[in-house]
Write an enzyme that holds these catalytic residues in place. Structure first.
Site, PDB file in Angstrom:
ATOM      1  CG  ASP A  88     -11.499  -1.539  -0.540  1.00  0.00           C
ATOM      2  OD1 ASP A  88     -10.792  -2.561  -0.605  1.00  0.00           O
ATOM      3  OD2 ASP A  88     -11.112  -0.414  -0.891  1.00  0.00           O
ATOM      4  CG  ASP A  91      -1.943  -1.064   1.222  1.00  0.00           C
ATOM      5  OD1 ASP A  91      -2.425  -1.399   0.128  1.00  0.00           O
ATOM      6  OD2 ASP A  91      -2.278  -1.593   2.294  1.00  0.00           O
TER       7      ASP A  91
END
Length: 252
Positions: A130, A11
């Site tokens: 998500d 990330d």
């Protein structure tokens, strides 16, 4: 049982790898190029690179960092974050990615999935989901913009629509479990794996090697992704694979 894949995730925010809990409280985890080389040597099956603030900040993916990371890798490499058009996909794939990950842009304009699949083939198109459990919905709700914005989509409905449009794989992150290190969300992963015909990568919650075994055996994930436990050397890709072999789970 088909061979299962172990996938570290980078990330990236402002050129550095970061990791948080439930998408907040980010802390530094290192240099993406160095970590990519490390995971390649470690025996990772693939690597995922997510420019986590690109969509929120309304900018393109950091192509220079993608190129540097790709130069270090001999394993498949998926890149996501700020990919909004077919041209963005071309740019990322030219920079060395093998697959593109679409999340916010695909929810906003689902035809983008079809455009990418028609041009590059479904094998190139990963739809990142998500999802967070919603009591009122009685299921998991889809979020965009790095987990900041709730949508009207329920997870199974969106997954089926994405497959219809040409998604070749899902990167399924449980926002409830993300960074908690209490194990993957087995109910979420199983629900999506059973609903679609394409591979599902489980993400969010890995805390130990046993969690990988559980998500493969109990939730039928095709691959499992982790970040903090690998970045902070709490375990390694090699150790996880060794554990899985002992448990009889097929790994490369």
């Amino acid at each position: 049982m088909l061979t299962k894949r172990i996938i570290p995730c980078l990330d990236v925010k402002e050129g550095r790898v970061v990791k948080g809990v439930q998408f907040v409280d980010l802390r530094d985890a290192g240099d993406p190029v160095e970590l990519a080389a490390f995971y390649d040597e470690q025996g990772a099956d693939e690597l995922v690179f997510l420019d986590i603030s690109a969509s929120h900040e309304g900018r393109e993916t950091m192509i220079d960092v993608v190129e540097e990371v790709a130069a270090k890798l001999a394993i498949p490499f998926t890149v996501g974050g700020g990919i909004n058009t077919l041209e963005d996909m071309k740019r990322v794939l030219r920079a060395g990615a093998d697959k593109v990950s679409l999340n916010t842009a695909a929810v906003k304009r689902p035809e983008l999935i079809k455009e990418g699949a028609d041009f590059f083939g479904s094998q190139c198109i990963v739809v990142a989901i998500d999802a967070k459990y919603d009591e009122a919905l009685g299921s998991w709700r889809i979020y965009t913009h790095g987990g900041r914005q709730a949508t009207d989509w329920e997870v199974i409905s969106w997954a089926k629509e994405a497959v219809r449009l040409g998604a070749g794989e899902f990167l399924l992150t449980s926002m409830d479990q993300d960074g908690e290190k209490k194990g993957f969300d087995l109910a979420l992963t199983k629900a999506v794996s059973e609903a679609v015909s394409v591979p599902v990568i489980a993400s969010g919650g890995a805390g130990a090697a046993a969690d990988f075994d559980e998500v493969f055996v109990k939730a039928n994930a095709d691959a499992a992704l982790a970040a903090s436990i690998f970045h902070y050397k709490e375990t390694s890709v090699a150790e996880v694979k060794e554990y899985l072999k002992e448990k009889g789970v097929p790994v490369r």
